[in-house]
Design a protein around this motif. Sequence first.
Motif: not given
Length: 441
Positions: A239-255
């Motif tokens: 929904s493009l309304n937040k980054a928390s839970g996405y940018l700092d998700s485990p998958a994002s951190v691993e990438a």
Amino acid sequence: MRIKQNGCDRRKRRRHRAVWLPLLLLVLALCEACSSYSLVENPAAQGSDAPEGPKVDLQFWHTYSDVESKVFETRILPIFEREHPNIVVHAVRQNYTSQLNDNIVAAIADDKQPDVMRMDIIWVPQFARSGALTDLTEMNDFADYENRFTGSLIQTNRYNDHYYGIPLDATTMVPIYNQSLLREAGLSAPPSTFDELIAASRRLKAKDAGLYGISVCCSSTWGMLPYFRTLGGELLSPSLNKASGYLDSPASVEAMKKLKGWFDEGLMSPTVVGGEPGGWDGLFNRKILMIDEAHWFFTSNENTNNGPLLNDMVTGLFPSDVREGTSVIGGENLVLFRGSRHPEEAWAFMKFMVSEPVQEMMAETGLIPSIKDFDRAKLQPVYRIYVEQLQHAEPRPPVPQWDEVDDVFSRMVTRIFVGEKPAAEAMRESALQIDSILASR
């Protein structure tokens, strides 16, 4: 007597001619003047279904280059005005600088905005949010155009589930390899996965410690998102309304950790944080195996000393990893300003600009067409891979505050790569910053 009589007759005829000849010339002149005057406003329209109506003037702002402007003004615009004799398009070239966005804002404030503009795709949400742009879904036939464009291009015009523009021309980046280094690394063709690319980079690095496998232009989203997304990272929620839970998700951190590992290992060049060698120089000088770059890499170098070296370059699609290899969409959209006095005529001009004949003519200048049914055979061979990659390209999130989001992401990448902060911590802090920015919508 006969001779005298004849002479007398001739004198009489001369006197008569002297009287009626000026009268005849006057009548002829009056008739000629009458023939050039008509009660019909446009005599050429006589016999047609309808006479020509009043002229409509449209202002069109664009950022075409010299070559692109020449094709537009001398070949394309005359066709449009022949097909639409009641519409006159006044094309105004704008310099694409950091000041242009401010100039548009000022023009809107003074009610001096153009009718139509060729606008950078990243600006569309900003001006849509301000109310300056026309919601094109209001147009009766917009549905006929919504699905005419390649891949996700139309999504660059989306704001709050409405569309405020249509894609005019597009660009993206594709991997460009030094073919000699590719063969030296044991590959006969561009790798299709990052596993292949990294393995090849390590083989080259073992032979020459000053050689790099990958060069990324910069730490911004334009440079990093293709890698971050392909490796499984996410920047914002759907929904493009937040980054928390996405940018700092485990998958994002691993990438991000994987990218940081390549950087620390010397497989990714220092270019990503502003170091040397530069991507283009490193590729030409056989110090970098692969860069990813837009089509202007070829147009910018073909008439330089590097021109002959282009023969040693080979392109491919973006390598895959957790996801199918994806790149970032760039380019320009056509937007219709809400302040236009002639929205229907402006919309007619916009539709004309995305017709295949016009797209084909502009493609001759090196612009990549936006329409999905464009015949790729009409493109120069080196550009065809870009059209194919656009099928697997995603837009930068179309949010009005994009410049601020991009800045936070870029600083985050730099802090992680230079070792200022661990990936997880930096990404958590950045996600909260972006949340705050997006909350200001």
